[in-house]
Design an enzyme around this catalytic site. Structure first.
Site, PDB file in Angstrom:
ATOM      1  N   ARG A  19      35.271  40.835  40.541  1.00 13.50           N
ATOM      2  CA  ARG A  19      36.251  41.817  40.981  1.00 13.50           C
ATOM      3  C   ARG A  19      35.757  43.218  40.647  1.00 13.50           C
ATOM      4  NH1 ARG A  19      39.000  37.667  38.230  1.00 13.50           N
ATOM      5  NH2 ARG A  19      40.431  36.462  39.545  1.00 13.50           N
ATOM      6  N   LYS A  26      40.944  38.341  34.512  1.00 12.77           N
ATOM      7  CA  LYS A  26      42.392  38.405  34.342  1.00 12.77           C
ATOM      8  C   LYS A  26      42.824  37.610  33.117  1.00 12.77           C
ATOM      9  CE  LYS A  26      43.643  39.155  39.188  1.00 12.77           C
ATOM     10  NZ  LYS A  26      44.427  38.646  40.338  1.00 12.77           N
ATOM     11  N   HIS A  29      36.502  44.056  47.393  1.00  8.16           N
ATOM     12  CA  HIS A  29      37.035  42.689  47.416  1.00  8.16           C
ATOM     13  C   HIS A  29      36.510  41.927  48.624  1.00  8.16           C
ATOM     14  CE1 HIS A  29      39.777  40.256  45.061  1.00  8.16           C
ATOM     15  NE2 HIS A  29      40.249  39.715  46.169  1.00  8.16           N
ATOM     16  N   ARG A  42      33.469  40.305  47.613  1.00  6.01           N
ATOM     17  CA  ARG A  42      33.828  39.108  46.832  1.00  6.01           C
ATOM     18  C   ARG A  42      34.132  37.947  47.783  1.00  6.01           C
ATOM     19  NH1 ARG A  42      36.166  37.300  41.889  1.00  6.01           N
ATOM     20  NH2 ARG A  42      38.168  36.270  42.072  1.00  6.01           N
ATOM     21  N   HIS A  85      38.961  32.090  39.302  1.00  5.31           N
ATOM     22  CA  HIS A  85      40.284  31.745  39.824  1.00  5.31           C
ATOM     23  C   HIS A  85      40.996  30.808  38.859  1.00  5.31           C
ATOM     24  CE1 HIS A  85      39.065  32.591  44.267  1.00  5.31           C
ATOM     25  NE2 HIS A  85      39.515  33.664  43.663  1.00  5.31           N
ATOM     26  N   TYR A 132      38.812  29.970  51.002  1.00  4.50           N
ATOM     27  CA  TYR A 132      37.508  30.238  51.597  1.00  4.50           C
ATOM     28  C   TYR A 132      37.002  29.064  52.428  1.00  4.50           C
ATOM     29  CZ  TYR A 132      37.762  34.085  48.375  1.00  4.50           C
ATOM     30  OH  TYR A 132      38.178  35.200  47.703  1.00  4.50           O
TER      31      TYR A 132
END
Length: 312
Positions: A163, A187, A258, A261, A284, A293
């Site tokens: 990210r 995150k 992004h 990404r 994730h 994806y």
């Protein structure tokens, strides 16, 4: 709007913010979003005009009140994806408030969120990605420190799929150029190791050897990537770098960081990587996010089939 809440609600919001920041370790951006939705919800049920409609009808913090809050936003034109996110934020808030004894029941547990429309992300084709990397490399041939930094930015984003916030948060010590891996804090302050290839390695080594020393100063942080004044490179600057680099690629979509990404994840899956590995690389929390994806790759296959098969 937060200041307009009555004191008990204001105290609850303050405690909720401390919980999100300290106990759950969420990013400042996520904390702001969750707190903003909690303030909007409390303001609405207390009769404040949070939707700008002029209506000030009071509601209870119960299931009908939650539904009325969402319905008002839908009437104001809020999209399904945003409504779904705010529904999730409301459920998080009411669950916390119930556990802490601020409300007698948890109305969010019975709130059904609208299903968001999941748009397939735009990504570069492989040849466009190659053109982008060549354009970034050619721009750095004159050994201009900013051009060398920009090349490292583009190479790392595509090579790792991290990210933009993770990229800007990298320090020099987070990069092992010998082993070609990054230590990334994602995150929820979750740390992971992400590999990168030889082209990105060359770009980073060039930047560290010749580019970064030209921008660093006595007040510079230990950041891997620096701005022109020697401070840590900011996400807004990275977005401008990516946009400018893509202008050199004919026919390429105008992607954000992004988008690179998304491109990295798509190309990994097209190259044979398994979903679990891609999930780990991207950081994730759930496999369902990574599965988006697979739809991108299927759509590409369908497009190729439609163009090439005689009975498509």
């Amino acid at each position: 709007m937060r200041a307009a809440l009555p004191p008990p609600d204001g105290d609850i919001v303050d405690a909720y913010e401390r919980h999100l920041r300290s106990e759950r370790g969420l990013s400042p951006h996520t904390v702001r979003a969750y707190v903003g939705d909690a303030v909007s919800l409390l303001g609405y049920v207390r009769g404040l005009d949070v939707l700008g409609t002029g209506e000030q009808e009071r509601h209870e913090l119960d299931l009908p009140g939650l539904r009325a809050w969402l319905a008002g936003q839908r009437s104001a034109g809020t999209g399904r994806t945003t409504l779904a996110r705010r529904s999730a934020a409301a459920r998080t808030f009411t669950a916390w408030a119930y556990r802490r004894g601020h409300i007698a029941t948890d109305p969010g547990a019975r709130l059904v969120a609208p299903r968001p429309h999941r748009k397939l992300p735009s990504v570069l084709r492989r040849d466009q990605a190659d053109d982008l990397m060549r354009a970034a490399e050619s721009g750095a041939t004159e050994r201009n420190p900013v051009a060398m930094r920009d090349r490292a930015v583009v190479e790392l984003l595509y090579a790792t799929g991290i990210r933009v916030s993770e990229l800007c948060g990298l320090d020099v010590d987070d990069v092992d150029t010998d082993r070609r891996v990054l230590r990334v804090v994602g995150k929820g302050d979750k740390e992971r190791t992400v590999p990168f290839g030889a082209p990105a390695q060359r770009a980073v080594l060039d930047w560290l050897a010749e580019g970064r020393p030209e921008l660093v100063n006595d007040k510079s942080p230990p950041a891997l990537l620096l701005g022109v004044r020697g401070g840590r490179l900011q996400p807004g600057s990275v977005r401008r770098i990516v946009h400018q680099a893509l202008m050199a690629v004919p026919g390429a979509p105008d992607l954000s960081p992004h988008g690179l990404r998304h491109t990295a994840a798509t190309h990994l899956l097209e190259g044979g990587a398994d979903l679990r590995s891609v999930q780990e690389l991207l950081g994730h929390a759930t496999l369902a996010t990574t599965q988006l994806y697979t739809h991108v790759t299927v759509e590409r296959l369908r497009s190729v089939h439609d163009q090439a098969h005689p009975r498509s």
